[in-house]
Motif scaffolding. Structure first.
Motif, PDB file in Angstrom:
ATOM      1  N   LEU A 123      12.936  -9.631 138.420  1.00 35.63           N
ATOM      2  CA  LEU A 123      11.677  -9.760 137.677  1.00 35.63           C
ATOM      3  C   LEU A 123      11.985  -9.715 136.183  1.00 35.63           C
ATOM      4  O   LEU A 123      12.614  -8.785 135.693  1.00 35.63           O
ATOM      5  N   ILE A 124      11.565 -10.733 135.488  1.00 36.29           N
ATOM      6  CA  ILE A 124      11.848 -10.801 134.060  1.00 36.29           C
ATOM      7  C   ILE A 124      10.640 -10.329 133.255  1.00 36.29           C
ATOM      8  O   ILE A 124      10.746  -9.594 132.304  1.00 36.29           O
ATOM      9  N   GLU A 125       9.475 -10.772 133.703  1.00 31.47           N
ATOM     10  CA  GLU A 125       8.267 -10.460 132.959  1.00 31.47           C
ATOM     11  C   GLU A 125       7.123 -10.344 133.951  1.00 31.47           C
ATOM     12  O   GLU A 125       7.151 -10.963 135.019  1.00 31.47           O
ATOM     13  N   GLY A 126       6.135  -9.553 133.631  1.00 33.90           N
ATOM     14  CA  GLY A 126       4.951  -9.446 134.486  1.00 33.90           C
ATOM     15  C   GLY A 126       5.227  -8.612 135.721  1.00 33.90           C
ATOM     16  O   GLY A 126       5.983  -7.653 135.672  1.00 33.90           O
ATOM     17  N   ARG A 127       4.645  -9.017 136.833  1.00 37.18           N
ATOM     18  CA  ARG A 127       4.809  -8.262 138.071  1.00 37.18           C
ATOM     19  C   ARG A 127       4.966  -9.233 139.228  1.00 37.18           C
ATOM     20  O   ARG A 127       4.830 -10.447 139.059  1.00 37.18           O
ATOM     21  N   TYR A 128       5.241  -8.677 140.405  1.00 41.01           N
ATOM     22  CA  TYR A 128       5.375  -9.511 141.597  1.00 41.01           C
ATOM     23  C   TYR A 128       3.983  -9.801 142.167  1.00 41.01           C
ATOM     24  O   TYR A 128       3.060  -9.015 141.981  1.00 41.01           O
ATOM     25  N   PRO A 129       3.843 -10.897 142.914  1.00 43.76           N
ATOM     26  CA  PRO A 129       2.543 -11.205 143.513  1.00 43.76           C
ATOM     27  C   PRO A 129       2.189 -10.174 144.578  1.00 43.76           C
ATOM     28  O   PRO A 129       3.065  -9.650 145.267  1.00 43.76           O
ATOM     29  N   THR A 130       0.913  -9.877 144.689  1.00 45.60           N
ATOM     30  CA  THR A 130       0.467  -8.976 145.734  1.00 45.60           C
ATOM     31  C   THR A 130      -0.512  -9.680 146.658  1.00 45.60           C
ATOM     32  O   THR A 130      -0.885  -9.157 147.693  1.00 45.60           O
ATOM     33  N   ALA A 131      -0.942 -10.852 146.288  1.00 48.36           N
ATOM     34  CA  ALA A 131      -1.862 -11.618 147.126  1.00 48.36           C
ATOM     35  C   ALA A 131      -1.315 -13.026 147.267  1.00 48.36           C
ATOM     36  O   ALA A 131      -0.543 -13.476 146.430  1.00 48.36           O
ATOM     37  N   PRO A 132      -1.725 -13.722 148.330  1.00 46.37           N
ATOM     38  CA  PRO A 132      -1.163 -15.064 148.554  1.00 46.37           C
ATOM     39  C   PRO A 132      -1.525 -16.070 147.465  1.00 46.37           C
ATOM     40  O   PRO A 132      -0.870 -17.093 147.353  1.00 46.37           O
ATOM     41  N   ASP A 133      -2.565 -15.777 146.702  1.00 48.38           N
ATOM     42  CA  ASP A 133      -2.923 -16.749 145.664  1.00 48.38           C
ATOM     43  C   ASP A 133      -2.305 -16.378 144.315  1.00 48.38           C
ATOM     44  O   ASP A 133      -2.753 -16.814 143.272  1.00 48.38           O
ATOM     45  N   GLU A 134      -1.266 -15.578 144.357  1.00 50.25           N
ATOM     46  CA  GLU A 134      -0.546 -15.257 143.126  1.00 50.25           C
ATOM     47  C   GLU A 134       0.893 -15.742 143.281  1.00 50.25           C
ATOM     48  O   GLU A 134       1.404 -15.862 144.396  1.00 50.25           O
ATOM     49  N   CYS A 135       1.510 -16.021 142.156  1.00 43.64           N
ATOM     50  CA  CYS A 135       2.895 -16.458 142.238  1.00 43.64           C
ATOM     51  C   CYS A 135       3.653 -16.015 141.011  1.00 43.64           C
ATOM     52  O   CYS A 135       3.064 -15.606 140.008  1.00 43.64           O
ATOM     53  N   VAL A 136       4.975 -16.043 141.126  1.00 43.14           N
ATOM     54  CA  VAL A 136       5.808 -15.829 139.948  1.00 43.14           C
ATOM     55  C   VAL A 136       6.549 -17.126 139.674  1.00 43.14           C
ATOM     56  O   VAL A 136       6.840 -17.887 140.590  1.00 43.14           O
ATOM     57  N   ILE A 137       6.823 -17.376 138.393  1.00 47.08           N
ATOM     58  CA  ILE A 137       7.435 -18.657 138.032  1.00 47.08           C
ATOM     59  C   ILE A 137       8.869 -18.467 137.584  1.00 47.08           C
ATOM     60  O   ILE A 137       9.336 -17.359 137.339  1.00 47.08           O
ATOM     61  N   ASP A 138       9.511 -19.585 137.508  1.00 38.83           N
ATOM     62  CA  ASP A 138      10.885 -19.748 137.078  1.00 38.83           C
ATOM     63  C   ASP A 138      11.014 -19.259 135.632  1.00 38.83           C
ATOM     64  O   ASP A 138      10.320 -19.738 134.755  1.00 38.83           O
ATOM     65  N   GLU A 139      11.899 -18.299 135.429  1.00 38.05           N
ATOM     66  CA  GLU A 139      12.028 -17.715 134.083  1.00 38.05           C
ATOM     67  C   GLU A 139      12.693 -18.666 133.101  1.00 38.05           C
ATOM     68  O   GLU A 139      12.307 -18.786 131.956  1.00 38.05           O
ATOM     69  N   SER A 140      13.732 -19.364 133.577  1.00 38.94           N
ATOM     70  CA  SER A 140      14.539 -20.165 132.660  1.00 38.94           C
ATOM     71  C   SER A 140      14.216 -21.632 132.820  1.00 38.94           C
ATOM     72  O   SER A 140      15.069 -22.434 133.059  1.00 38.94           O
ATOM     73  N   GLY A 141      12.959 -21.933 132.733  1.00 36.35           N
ATOM     74  CA  GLY A 141      12.582 -23.309 133.016  1.00 36.35           C
ATOM     75  C   GLY A 141      12.714 -24.232 131.824  1.00 36.35           C
ATOM     76  O   GLY A 141      11.934 -24.176 130.894  1.00 36.35           O
ATOM     77  N   LYS A 142      13.732 -25.055 131.885  1.00 38.46           N
ATOM     78  CA  LYS A 142      13.867 -26.060 130.835  1.00 38.46           C
ATOM     79  C   LYS A 142      12.795 -27.113 131.058  1.00 38.46           C
ATOM     80  O   LYS A 142      12.294 -27.708 130.136  1.00 38.46           O
ATOM     81  N   TYR A 143      12.456 -27.317 132.331  1.00 43.45           N
ATOM     82  CA  TYR A 143      11.477 -28.340 132.674  1.00 43.45           C
ATOM     83  C   TYR A 143      10.177 -27.694 133.118  1.00 43.45           C
ATOM     84  O   TYR A 143       9.384 -28.269 133.817  1.00 43.45           O
ATOM     85  N   LEU A 144      10.015 -26.458 132.738  1.00 46.21           N
ATOM     86  CA  LEU A 144       8.799 -25.721 133.082  1.00 46.21           C
ATOM     87  C   LEU A 144       7.623 -26.391 132.372  1.00 46.21           C
ATOM     88  O   LEU A 144       7.701 -26.659 131.185  1.00 46.21           O
ATOM     89  N   PRO A 145       6.531 -26.661 133.107  1.00 43.75           N
ATOM     90  CA  PRO A 145       5.366 -27.230 132.410  1.00 43.75           C
ATOM     91  C   PRO A 145       4.920 -26.283 131.301  1.00 43.75           C
ATOM     92  O   PRO A 145       4.962 -25.063 131.476  1.00 43.75           O
ATOM     93  N   GLU A 146       4.512 -26.857 130.198  1.00 39.16           N
ATOM     94  CA  GLU A 146       4.217 -26.034 129.021  1.00 39.16           C
ATOM     95  C   GLU A 146       3.066 -25.063 129.214  1.00 39.16           C
ATOM     96  O   GLU A 146       3.021 -24.008 128.606  1.00 39.16           O
ATOM     97  N   ASP A 147       2.148 -25.442 130.098  1.00 35.14           N
ATOM     98  CA  ASP A 147       0.988 -24.569 130.251  1.00 35.14           C
ATOM     99  C   ASP A 147       1.218 -23.475 131.280  1.00 35.14           C
ATOM    100  O   ASP A 147       0.292 -22.794 131.678  1.00 35.14           O
TER     101      ASP A 147
END
Lengths: 1142, 234
Positions: A123-147
């Motif tokens: 975990l780099i930032e934030g927290r882990y998901p606790t519900a199915p409609d939550e997610c964690v994203i790729d920390e080192s995303g060069k191609y991560l969408p900006e939003d």
């Protein structure tokens, strides 16, 4: 005092006394070993860092994926296979995310977010998901969408032709944190089958977010690989056996999975058939009901029409009757009108007759009328006079009565009315007034007389009046016939008037009759209109009903057709399902390992590269360090020969004397080595690993102190210093003490080879001769200086060369070879029409000056056993290619011409497959066939490997026309490229684009990590050269201090004294530089070949400036050494130096 | 007329830790032009210090040293170098030849930096080494090496020839020859020669003998009739 103690004391004092020498050995050993051990440790440290990281995050050893998924039974089978340390069965799906700017391919993976599970994320930032409609994203995303930021909500969608509900229960996720997954070590996210085939980023969410019924991925860690370092041969060996084991197991899994699926399919099919029959029956019934309903509707409609027509008939009859009545009335009226006409005519005739009569008797009547008028007036006047006389008579009688008792004598006292009566009476009878007046004057008793007289007079007057009246009656009698004639005339006129009035009244009556008739007519028309409107409404309703009925009928017919078609389809579907079920093949199980993870092999390759660099470069340092130590130690022994002699004379054993020098050297080496490796183990891995952390995502590097390398370095250092000290001592100790105590006979002068060439010898000046002689005299040291300098120059040249080779490929590739400004990628397999449309739309963008269609496709090519992946480039218009891509040979720059039957390949590919012109190689067509092509030319290229085709060759090889999927574009200069990009994406069927400037920049950035290593090498090499030269020169100066003192005494200026040494030094430096440049060329070649990867060709040439810089930097260090030297020469004390022999 | 070389109250002190050693303690003497002067004294009497100062290799702390009218005690390092270059010829006990150069080249080492000098070969012939021109020092005997050394000193036509125990490392006979050569040079070229020795026996051949003891001049004797070296025995 103990002998050994004396020696020990001497030893320690020696170190203190010759601090500089001791430190210099220490330092050179430190640099040599530090560099060697430090660079050597880089790759193992990189491995270690990765190993720890993988171990901490339980990176999977095997990854099982099946074309039909993995069910619970499969999972049990896998678990029962044994040797499994841990297992994670989860889900993954490849989906799309679209925002305003771009479309990203997202890999969604399940995780339990436990630190103990396989592939545990960090975990780099934030927290882990606790519900199915939550997610964690790729920390080192060069191609991560900006939003994609924490807190944002993202909605994913499936690729075209797929349904997201098949894989996901949740489509919208709230980002609650960012993680680093050990599955990805660099910025690559792997490949997929949708979009452009490259996954841009991933997200992790809970398994509940997926809708799959079976697992898609199973990750394993194995007992056998627990604790085995990754990247090691041991790991690979065990992995191979384990992979084999699971490959065998996968056959069993496949069978089981097949059976399960077949059974399931069979059941489903049977259910389907039952359902079909049921549905069919139900449908038929519905159709029959509809038909009956339609028949009812038809009958009702027919009745309606009958009613309508009857109503219409009735209306017509009624109207006709009414019209007849009106007609007869009209006729009666006409008759009356004719009669009236007749009446008028008669009236006119009578009027005319009357007018005639009027004309005939008019004048007479007028005369009569005047006469009558006149006579009537006369008669009336006469009657009036009579009446007036009668009245007067009456008045007189009244007067007589009233004045019977009253007498008035005086006339002047008469009342007014009396006066008037008197005057009127006089007119009636002139005597009357006198009588009356007398009556008045007469006393009542007298009056009777008078009264009688009056009475008599009055009676006579009355008689006269009666006579006049008779006369008048007669006159009137005479007038009567005339009056009658006039009256009859007027009566005629009045009768005529009467007739006219009657006629007019009749006419009025006729008019009224006509008006009434008109009204009746209007009423009738209104009535008719109303009746007709009602009828027509009824008709329209009927027609509507009819249309409705017809619609109903059509619907029914459609419904029937659809039903039939549906039934047929369902039947076909069932048949297909049956067929498909029969066709159901065994699923394929893929057993993937860590090497399939993106970046894993790259990381290993990169560590190998670092190791390769570490193999070459440090050897120089060790070599040079050894040489320097050797020289230093020999010099030290030489300097102390007197002391050695003394010790020897005093009876010390050779061993105990030697131990001092060997010990001195070894002690310096020991300390130097530890200092060196302690720094080296930190410095170099830090620099190198941090440089690589630009490309790889890893935790802080682990840099343990490595005893193996330390001991290796110690041995080498001991050998270099101890052994050289030993040999130097042994030589000295062989001599007798007396010999030793005398100054060492200076090395005798010798003729040099140049003296045998008088032409040269006599021409050069004296100082040059001295220099030449000195160079010949100190060959050993000269050689060492040359080697040191050459090593330094070679390293710098290789460093610069490497840097150039790496950094130049971006600009070369994207501005000299790829001249196009952008490449736009479209959908695959567009029709001819769609392709033309794309071309047209792109050309319509103002800033685009030209464009060309190409087909790019990734394929494998093979020659012999070597298989390489390449990109095919089918050029739609080879003649115009020069505007977009330059095809030329690197050496000589000869342009390559197209030949219809051959392909042009890139240089690196040619080298990897050992191909030259006219050789053939095979292309592995994705459909499985192998196509043989001939090399028509080899073109300069640095990034990626391409095979260029003409369209005709492509067509003849692949059997179909190329479906161009990309456009090369050129822009006007100075356009806003970002705006251009947006314009591209607006074009229909365009998937994406890549700008040459961006690509070039990315390339350069990627290479920046190597750049840093290069600078480290350059500066280390420079430091090395400096130290070596300074050390050697210092030794040289010490050795020749008497000589230098002598020339000082002779009156040489400081400058001249320095120049005396400089000349030699510079000579060595120049010679060393020359050797170094040659050596550097080979060194650079070697390093480049070790460092290159398949997809890249480094520029093999070394540009002039590299030679220039290598030379300048080396010479710069030489100058520094010379400057330092100048100051130490200046400090030489003539007196001390010359008396030293005493 | 003032003497060619005049030392007046020259002091030289060395600081060795806490101890100050006075190497020259108010040394004063004169030497006339063309004289063959000998400074004699036992080891440590301060002879070499005086010679080094006089030769411009060292500086004094106090006093004046006039050589041909110039006070070299006030010279800067640069001027001292120039002084050594043009005015002084040095002959050492251990010759101090550059081993890597031939006899002729060793002489040329001195001449090629000067402006007015004698031909190297000529000088070497004069000192009797006409046939050993291209021999390296290692190939020459001690006496021959010292001759090269003298030739090197003479070749640049110095104003003053300073010799520090020139015979110290030589055998008796060779020593005598060298002394003769120096004496002859003095007489023939009217060269002022100052020679240091601990050997009292040599004093009779000198025009002027300066005795030193304990860093001081103890006595200066003038010898109106110096005896040729051949007549002196020791």
């Amino acid at each position: 005092m103990n002998i050994k103690a004396a020696l020990l004391k001497d030893f320690l004092r020696e170190i203190r006394r010759s601090k500089t020498r001791f430190l210099s050995i220490l330092l050179i050993v430190a640099i040599g070993t530090g560099f060697f051990a430090g660079l050597k440790a880089c790759a193992p440290d990189m491995h270690l860092t990765a190993e720890k990281y993988y171990a901490d995050h339980h990176l999977m050893d095997l990854h099982l994926v099946s074309t039909l998924g993995i069910d619970e039974d499969n999972l049990r089978t896998i678990q029962d296979a044994g040797g499994i340390k841990d297992l994670y069965a989860g889900y993954s799906a490849t989906l799309l995310y679209q925002n305003e700017d771009s479309e990203s391919i997202v890999k969604v993976m399940s995780s339990n977010f436990s630190d103990e599970e396989i592939n545990a994320p960090l975990l780099i930032e934030g927290r882990y998901p606790t519900a199915p409609d939550e997610c964690v994203i790729d920390e080192s995303g060069k191609y991560l969408p900006e939003d994609w930021v924490i807190g944002a909500e993202i909605t994913l969608k499936a690729a075209d032709g797929e349904n997201i509900d098949d894989s996901m229960a949740e489509k919208t996720f709230t980002i609650v944190g960012s993680v680093r997954s050990p599955l990805y070590v660099n910025f690559e996210r792997g490949n997929c089958t949708i979009g452009d085939g490259k996954i841009d980023t991933y997200i992790l969410t809970l398994p509940e977010a997926f809708s799959y019924e079976i697992y898609t991925d199973v990750y394993l860690t194995l007992d056998a690989l627990d604790g085995v370092p990754p990247f090691s041969e041991e790991y690979d060996d065990i992995l191979e056996t384990e992979t084999d084991r699971f490959t065998k197991l996968s056959e069993e899994l496949a069978k089981a999975r097949y059976d399960a699926l077949y059974e399931e399919g069979r059941e489903e099919l049977d259910e389907g058939i039952a359902e079909f029959n049921e549905e069919k029956e139900k449908g038929q019934k519905e159709l029959d009901d509809a038909a009956a309903e339609l028949a009812d509707a038809k009958k009702e409609l027919d009745d309606g029409f009958a009613d309508y027509y009857q109503g219409l008939d009735e209306l017509n009859t009624r109207i006709a009757d009414a019209k007849a009545t009106i007609q007869s009335e009209k006729e009666t009226l006409e008759n009356a009108k004719a009669e009236l006409e007749q009446g008028y005519q008669t009236y006119q005739e009578q009027l005319a007759a009357f007018e005639q009569t009027k004309k005939d008797v008019g004048e007479q009547i007028a005369a009569y009328e005047v006469l009558i008028d006149q006579k009537s007036k006369e008669i009336s006047a006469a009657y009036e006079a009579i009446d007036a006389q009668k009245a007067l008579v009456e008045q007189i009688r009244a007067f007589l009565d009233s004045y019977a008792d009253v007498s008035i004598s005086d006339a002047s006292l008469y009342p007014e009315d009396v006066k008037m009566l008197l005057s009127a009476a006089s007119e009636l009878d002139p005597s009357l007034s006198g009588l009356l007046a007398s009556y008045l004057r007469a006393q009542p008793e007298n009056k009777t007389a008078y009264r009688n007289g009056v009475e008599t007079a009055l009676e006579k007057i009355e008689e006269e009046i009666s006579a006049n009246e008779a006369l008048l009656a007669q006159a009137e009698e005479e007038l009567s016939p005339i009056r009658e004639a006039v009256n009859s005339f007027y009566e005629g006129k009045a009768a005529l008037q009467q007739a006219k009035e009657t006629l007019d009244q009749n006419a009025l009556q006729i008019e009224e009759g006509e008006a009434a008739l008109l009204e009746a007519e209007e009423t009738l028309a209104a009535e008719e209109a109303e009746g007709r409107a009602k009828l027509s409404d009824a008709y329209a309703q009927l027609m509507d009903g009819k249309a409705e009925y017809e619609d109903g009928l059509a619907e029914y017919q459609d419904g029937k057709a659809t039903f039939d078609a549906e039934i047929a389809d369902a039947q076909k579907e069932l048949d297909d399902a049956e067929k498909e079920l029969n066709k159901l093949a065994l699923p394929v199980y893929y057993i993937w390992d860590r090497y399939n993870n993106p970046g894993y092999s790259d990381y290993q390759n990169d560590t190998l590269k670092v190791d390769a660099v570490a193999k070459v470069f440090p050897v120089f340092f060790v070599l040079v360090a050894g040489l320097v130590c050797l020289t230093t130690m020999s010099r030290m022994v030489d300097e102390q020969r007197t002391l050695i002699g003394t010790f020897k004379a005093l009876g010390y054993s050779r061993r105990s004397i030697m131990i001092k020098y060997v010990g001195y050297a070894m002690f310096a080496s020991l300390v130097g080595t530890f200092v060196g490796v302690a720094i080296g183990f930190r410095l170099f891995p830090t620099v190198v690993i941090n440089a690589y952390r630009i490309m790889y995502v890893f935790p802080d590097p682990l840099m343990p102190f490595r005893w193996d390398y330390t001991i290796g370095c110690l041995i080498v250092a001991f050998l270099c210093t101890g052994v050289s000290a030993y040999f130097a001592c042994r030589k000295a100790l062989k001599s007798f003490p007396a010999q030793l105590m005398r100054p060492k006979t200076p090395k005798a002068g010798k003729r040099v080879i140049w003296e045998r060439m008088p032409k040269i010898w006599n021409r050069i000046d004296f100082i040059q001769k001295v220099t030449l002689r000195n160079i010949s005299r100190y060959k050993g040291r000269g050689a060492m200086t040359v080697i040191g300098v050459a090593g330094c120059t070679a390293l710098i040249l290789a460093g610069f060369g490497l840097r150039y080779s790496i950094t130049s490929i971006g600009p070369k590739q994207y501005s000299e070879i790829f001249l196009y400004d952008a490449i736009v990628v479209t959908e695959e397999d567009l029709s001819q029409n769609e392709q033309e449309k794309v071309t047209e739309q792109l050309s319509d963008i103002d800033e685009v000056t030209s464009s060309m269609a190409v087909l790019q496709k990734n394929m494998d090519v093979q020659s012999g056993n070597a298989v390489k992946s390449i990109t095919t480039m089918v050029i739609s218009d080879p003649d115009q290619l020069g505007d977009y891509i330059v095809l030329k040979e690197r050496l000589g720059g000869k342009e390559i011409s197209w030949d219809e039957n051959t392909v042009i390949i890139t240089e690196k590919l040619a080298r990897m497959l050992s191909l030259s012109e006219e050789d053939t190689f095979t292309i592995n067509n994705p459909d499985g066939s192998r196509l043989t092509v001939t090399v028509g030319g080899i073109t300069e290229n640095y990034a990626m490997n391409f095979v260029y085709f003409t369209p005709s060759l492509y067509e003849s090889l692949f059997g179909h026309e190329p479906a161009y999927n990309a456009r090369l574009l050129n822009f006007e200069e100075g356009v806003d490229e970002e705006e251009m990009g947006a314009a591209f994406l607006e074009t229909e069927n365009v998937l994406g684009y890549s700008l040459s400037t961006e690509a070039s920049k990315t390339f350069t950035e990627m290479m920046s990590s190597l750049d840093l290593i290069v600078w480290v090498i350059i500066f280390s090499a420079g430091a090395l050269a400096l130290i070596v030269m300074y050390k050697l020169v210092n030794i040289s100066v010490n050795e020749r201090i008497r000589e230098l003192a002598t020339i000082k005494v002779l009156g040489f200026y400081d400058k001249e004294v320095s120049a005396y040494i400089y000349r030699e030094n510079t000579f060595y430096a120049v010679l060393g530089t020359l050797f170094g440049l040659i050596l550097g060329i080979f060194l650079e070649k070697f390093v480049i070949q070790t460092a290159e990867v398949d997809a890249v060709m480094f520029s093999p040439e070394i540009p002039f400036y590299c030679f220039f810089f290598a030379t300048v930097i080396t010479l710069f260090f030489t100058v520094i050494v010379n400057v330092l030297l100048h100051f130490s020469l200046k400090k030489i004390d003539m007196v001390e130096s010359l008396k030293s022999v005493e | 007329m003032a003497a060619f070389v005049t030392l007046d109250s020259v002091y030289k002190r060395y600081q060795m830790g806490e101890v100050t050693i006075t190497a020259s303690d108010g040394v004063s003497f004169t030497v006339e032009k063309g004289e063959f002067a000998v400074i004699v004294g036992s080891s440590g009497a301060g002879k070499t210090t005086i010679l080094n100062i006089l030769g411009g290799m060292d500086s004094c702390d106090e006093g004046t040293i006039l050589v041909d009218g110039s006070n070299i005690a006030a010279y800067t390092q640069k001027e001292l170098t120039k002084y050594r270059r043009y005015d002084i010829g040095f002959v050492f006990q251990f010759y101090n030849l550059v081993p890597n150069l031939t006899a002729k080249e060793n002489v040329e080492l001195a001449t090629q930096i000067g402006t007015d000098y004698l031909d190297a070969e000529e000088v070497l012939k004069e000192v009797g080494l006409g046939d050993r021109l291209s021999n390296f020092p290692a190939q020459l005997s001690g006496g021959e090496q010292q001759r090269v050394s003298i030739a090197r000193a003479l070749a640049k036509k110095p104003k003053l020839l300073l010799c520090d125990e020139p015979t110290g490392a030589l055998d008796y006979q060779t020593g005598k020859t060298i002394l003769k050569l120096l004496w002859d040079t003095c007489r023939k070229n009217n060269m002022t020669v100052i020679l240091i020795t601990h050997n009292q026996a040599i004093t009779p051949m000198a025009d002027r003998v300066i005795h030193m003891k304990n860093s001081k001049v103890s006595e200066v004797t003038l010898n109106p009739h110096p005896r040729p070296i051949e007549e002196i025995e020791w």
